[in-house]
Design an enzyme around this catalytic site. Structure first.
Site, PDB file in Angstrom:
ATOM      1  N   ASP A  13       6.022  36.198  47.221  1.00 58.74           N
ATOM      2  CA  ASP A  13       7.145  35.339  47.632  1.00 58.74           C
ATOM      3  C   ASP A  13       7.287  35.250  49.143  1.00 58.74           C
ATOM      4  O   ASP A  13       8.391  35.079  49.662  1.00 58.74           O
ATOM      5  CB  ASP A  13       8.484  35.832  47.030  1.00 58.74           C
ATOM      6  CG  ASP A  13       8.404  36.009  45.539  1.00 58.74           C
ATOM      7  OD1 ASP A  13       7.804  35.144  44.893  1.00 58.74           O
ATOM      8  OD2 ASP A  13       8.933  37.005  45.024  1.00 58.74           O
ATOM      9  N   LYS A  16       3.897  31.530  50.856  1.00 66.69           N
ATOM     10  CA  LYS A  16       2.494  31.053  50.925  1.00 66.69           C
ATOM     11  C   LYS A  16       2.408  29.574  50.578  1.00 66.69           C
ATOM     12  O   LYS A  16       1.593  28.850  51.143  1.00 66.69           O
ATOM     13  CB  LYS A  16       1.604  31.859  49.963  1.00 66.69           C
ATOM     14  CG  LYS A  16       1.488  33.321  50.312  1.00 66.69           C
ATOM     15  CD  LYS A  16       0.658  34.083  49.308  1.00 66.69           C
ATOM     16  CE  LYS A  16       1.276  34.172  47.946  1.00 66.69           C
ATOM     17  NZ  LYS A  16       2.524  34.965  47.858  1.00 66.69           N
ATOM     18  N   GLY A  40       5.019  31.456  41.535  1.00 65.37           N
ATOM     19  CA  GLY A  40       5.819  30.238  41.646  1.00 65.37           C
ATOM     20  C   GLY A  40       5.810  29.832  43.095  1.00 65.37           C
ATOM     21  O   GLY A  40       6.458  30.448  43.922  1.00 65.37           O
ATOM     22  N   HIS A  41       5.023  28.832  43.421  1.00 64.75           N
ATOM     23  CA  HIS A  41       4.940  28.388  44.809  1.00 64.75           C
ATOM     24  C   HIS A  41       5.878  27.209  45.029  1.00 64.75           C
ATOM     25  O   HIS A  41       5.712  26.161  44.430  1.00 64.75           O
ATOM     26  CB  HIS A  41       3.500  28.030  45.177  1.00 64.75           C
ATOM     27  CG  HIS A  41       2.622  29.228  45.278  1.00 64.75           C
ATOM     28  ND1 HIS A  41       1.266  29.174  45.417  1.00 64.75           N
ATOM     29  CD2 HIS A  41       2.928  30.548  45.284  1.00 64.75           C
ATOM     30  CE1 HIS A  41       0.778  30.396  45.501  1.00 64.75           C
ATOM     31  NE2 HIS A  41       1.769  31.239  45.408  1.00 64.75           N
ATOM     32  N   ARG A 143     -13.158  43.022  27.216  1.00 64.31           N
ATOM     33  CA  ARG A 143     -14.239  42.120  26.805  1.00 64.31           C
ATOM     34  C   ARG A 143     -14.002  41.427  25.454  1.00 64.31           C
ATOM     35  O   ARG A 143     -14.925  41.159  24.711  1.00 64.31           O
ATOM     36  CB  ARG A 143     -15.586  42.864  26.824  1.00 64.31           C
ATOM     37  CG  ARG A 143     -15.991  43.182  28.236  1.00 64.31           C
ATOM     38  CD  ARG A 143     -16.978  44.294  28.320  1.00 64.31           C
ATOM     39  NE  ARG A 143     -16.363  45.556  27.946  1.00 64.31           N
ATOM     40  CZ  ARG A 143     -16.992  46.720  27.962  1.00 64.31           C
ATOM     41  NH1 ARG A 143     -18.256  46.784  28.319  1.00 64.31           N
ATOM     42  NH2 ARG A 143     -16.377  47.827  27.625  1.00 64.31           N
ATOM     43  N   GLN A 224       0.982  36.038  44.455  1.00 62.66           N
ATOM     44  CA  GLN A 224       1.564  37.372  44.647  1.00 62.66           C
ATOM     45  C   GLN A 224       1.254  37.897  46.061  1.00 62.66           C
ATOM     46  O   GLN A 224       1.087  37.099  46.968  1.00 62.66           O
ATOM     47  CB  GLN A 224       1.105  38.352  43.559  1.00 62.66           C
ATOM     48  CG  GLN A 224       1.684  38.059  42.181  1.00 62.66           C
ATOM     49  CD  GLN A 224       0.892  37.045  41.394  1.00 62.66           C
ATOM     50  OE1 GLN A 224      -0.329  37.115  41.353  1.00 62.66           O
ATOM     51  NE2 GLN A 224       1.551  36.104  40.771  1.00 62.66           N
TER      52      GLN A 224
HETATM   53  P1  IMP Z   1       3.369  40.478  36.143  1.00 62.74           P
HETATM   54  O1  IMP Z   1       2.479  39.905  37.191  1.00 62.74           O
HETATM   55  O2  IMP Z   1       4.188  39.456  35.417  1.00 62.74           O
HETATM   56  O3  IMP Z   1       2.638  41.404  35.221  1.00 62.74           O
HETATM   57  O4  IMP Z   1       4.466  41.407  36.896  1.00 62.74           O
HETATM   58  C1  IMP Z   1       4.092  42.609  37.583  1.00 62.74           C
HETATM   59  C2  IMP Z   1       4.929  42.786  38.843  1.00 62.74           C
HETATM   60  O5  IMP Z   1       4.554  41.781  39.790  1.00 62.74           O
HETATM   61  C3  IMP Z   1       6.439  42.633  38.645  1.00 62.74           C
HETATM   62  O6  IMP Z   1       7.103  43.490  39.562  1.00 62.74           O
HETATM   63  C4  IMP Z   1       6.691  41.190  39.025  1.00 62.74           C
HETATM   64  O7  IMP Z   1       8.025  40.984  39.445  1.00 62.74           O
HETATM   65  C5  IMP Z   1       5.713  41.038  40.177  1.00 62.74           C
HETATM   66  N1  IMP Z   1       5.277  39.655  40.385  1.00 62.74           N
HETATM   67  C6  IMP Z   1       4.407  38.933  39.654  1.00 62.74           C
HETATM   68  N2  IMP Z   1       4.238  37.708  40.161  1.00 62.74           N
HETATM   69  C7  IMP Z   1       4.996  37.649  41.260  1.00 62.74           C
HETATM   70  C8  IMP Z   1       5.220  36.643  42.242  1.00 62.74           C
HETATM   71  O8  IMP Z   1       4.659  35.541  42.218  1.00 62.74           O
HETATM   72  N3  IMP Z   1       6.085  36.973  43.241  1.00 62.74           N
HETATM   73  C9  IMP Z   1       6.697  38.188  43.317  1.00 62.74           C
HETATM   74  N4  IMP Z   1       6.511  39.152  42.430  1.00 62.74           N
HETATM   75  C10 IMP Z   1       5.677  38.894  41.405  1.00 62.74           C
END
Ligand code: IMP
Length: 424
Positions: A13, A16, A40-41, A143, A224
């Site tokens: 967040d 980007k 979520g961009h 796999r 991420q």
């Molecule tokens: P997952 O990717 O849904 O498995 O979540 C794993 C961790 O990554 C959690 O703490 C989510 O809140 C965090 N996370 C996943 N995608 C994002 C993102 O796009 N922005 C911020 N945090 C994220």
């Protein structure tokens, strides 16, 4: 040859989407290399706000080709929905969007297992987005995952789906005490996707390597951030892919010798969603204040983001593991009204000074951040378009970040719109 990677330098967040959107007009191709619909961009384009979860934000540039690479896990229903939304806004995707035939698919059972798994963990949960990301990568590495290429052969798809659903039903019934899934319903839903996705499916590694040879400009977009990386993040409070720059080569199918530049995107403060350590986190009252100023709510789940001061240990660590050449600092304007601003320069843990971002969760959980206090600028920066337009204290803040990280700043964002930007 010109290949640039844009990575998140914190917990995701970082903004980007806006940086990719700014750089896209110069790019021929924009590629997403990992993650899935957990991202979520958010981009403001033509005074409209777009939140893209799977399609690279480069799609908003009429001439850019967009690619979803092999490192991404794709939710086909979500992807179709995004394509429809873009079409409604008059943005053409046909002939401009390509999907790697090696990318894995997210299945309904991945989402279910993600959500049930989190519920069962109780207080120990990660706080995932519930989009099935972890279970989809588990299947990939076990796999037994189903890839985009499998959509092209109905018999193969039917057989693989049936085998997977039977295995998941055993888990659901005997381990989680949940209802079993109906294989026929899922199979008929997924058999439909071959027709809908066929025009987008491509050998994207071949496509991109050819484009590099032809001298095209390519942007590789991470989702991420560094501290959510499965290897280099704050494990286990991480996602299941490689957001760091190294993940780009694998998630796209190009060699490391082809990368020219890495841009690290970092907020002027820090946020994270989900659980896990956060040494510079604000107290509740100040956290609420900054959350409101910065509209810090997750663009995928709407969850309130946790907020804290900028942490130089994280910035240096991100520079190290990604090989960041330049920083893009976002949301500087969110700090506009503060009288003083802190930068965390090191941690103290049991009388010891810690200068490098630690891996041990017990240290991260109880490390005390040590701050350098800088004067705020108490004036709006949103209309600033050059470094000289910035108030002196804002410049001093940015110079201090450059000095402490030894990484120059190339882009400064002072608002969500494209024009609220300073190029250094
Ligand atoms: P997952 O990717 O849904 O498995 O979540 C794993 C961790 O990554 C959690 O703490 C989510 O809140 C965090 N996370 C996943 N995608 C994002 C993102 O796009 N922005 C911020 N945090 C994220």
């Amino acid at each position: 040859m010109s290949v640039t990677i844009v990575v998140g330098a914190q917990w995701g967040d970082e903004g980007k989407g806006k940086v990719v959107d700014l750089l896209s007009p110069d790019m021929d191709i924009v590629v997403r290399y990992q993650g899935g619909a957990n991202a979520g961009h958010t981009v403001v384009y033509d005074q409209k706000q777009f939140i893209l979860h799977q399609i690279p934000t480069g799609i908003l540039q009429p001439d850019a080709i967009c690619i979803i690479g092999s490192g991404v896990v794709i939710d086909p229903a979500g992807l179709m929905h995004e394509i429809e939304l873009l079409k409604k806004e008059g943005i053409e995707v046909s002939g401009r969007l390509f999907i790697s035939h090696k990318a894995h698919l997210i299945m309904p059972y991945h989402k279910l297992l993600d959500q049930i798994g989190e519920e069962k963990e109780g207080e120990d949960k990660i706080g995932t987005t519930g989009r099935g990301i972890g279970p989809a990568y588990v299947d990939k590495y076990s796999r037994c995952g189903i890839r985009i290429v499998d959509l092209l052969d109905r018999d193969v798809l039917r057989e693989k789906l049936l085998k997977n659903i039977q295995a998941k039903n055993l888990l659901l019934k005997h381990i989680y005490d949940e209802e079993e899934l109906e294989p026929d319903k899922i199979i008929s839903e997924y058999l439909e996707f071959d027709r809908k996705m066929d025009e987008f499916i491509t050998d994207t590694s071949l496509y991109i390597n050819r484009a590099i040879k032809d001298g095209k400009k390519i942007l590789l977009e991470g989702a991420q951030g560094t501290l959510l990386d499965i290897d280099f993040g704050t494990y286990p409070y991480v996602t299941s892919s490689h957001p760091i720059s190294g993940g780009a080569c694998i998630g796209v199918g190009i060699g490391p010798t082809k990368i020219d530049k890495v841009i690290g995107v970092m907020k002027a403060y820090t946020t994270r969603v989900g659980f896990g350590p956060f040494p510079t986190e604000f107290d509740e009252e100040f956290g609420n204040h900054i959350r409101n100023l910065g509209s810090e709510y997750g663009s995928t789940t709407g969850r309130p983001r946790r907020c804290g001061w900028l942490d130089i240990l994280i910035a240096r660590y991100a520079a190290q593991v990604n090989g960041i050449d330049k920083f893009a600092i976002t949301k500087l304007d969110v700090l506009d009204t503060l009288e003083t601003i802190n930068i965390c320069t090191h941690y103290r843990y049991k009388e010891k000074v810690i200068e490098h971002f630690p891996s041990e969760s017990n240290i991260l959980n109880s490390a005390e951040p040590v701050y350098e206090e800088l004067p705020g600028w108490c004036t709006s920066t949103q209309k600033c378009r050059t470094l000289n337009d910035l108030p002196e204290n804002a410049r001093l803040y940015l110079e201090r970040i450059e000095k402490l990280t030894e990484v120059p700043i190339e882009i400064i964002s002072v608002g969500s719109d494209r024009q609220n930007t300073i190029l250094c």
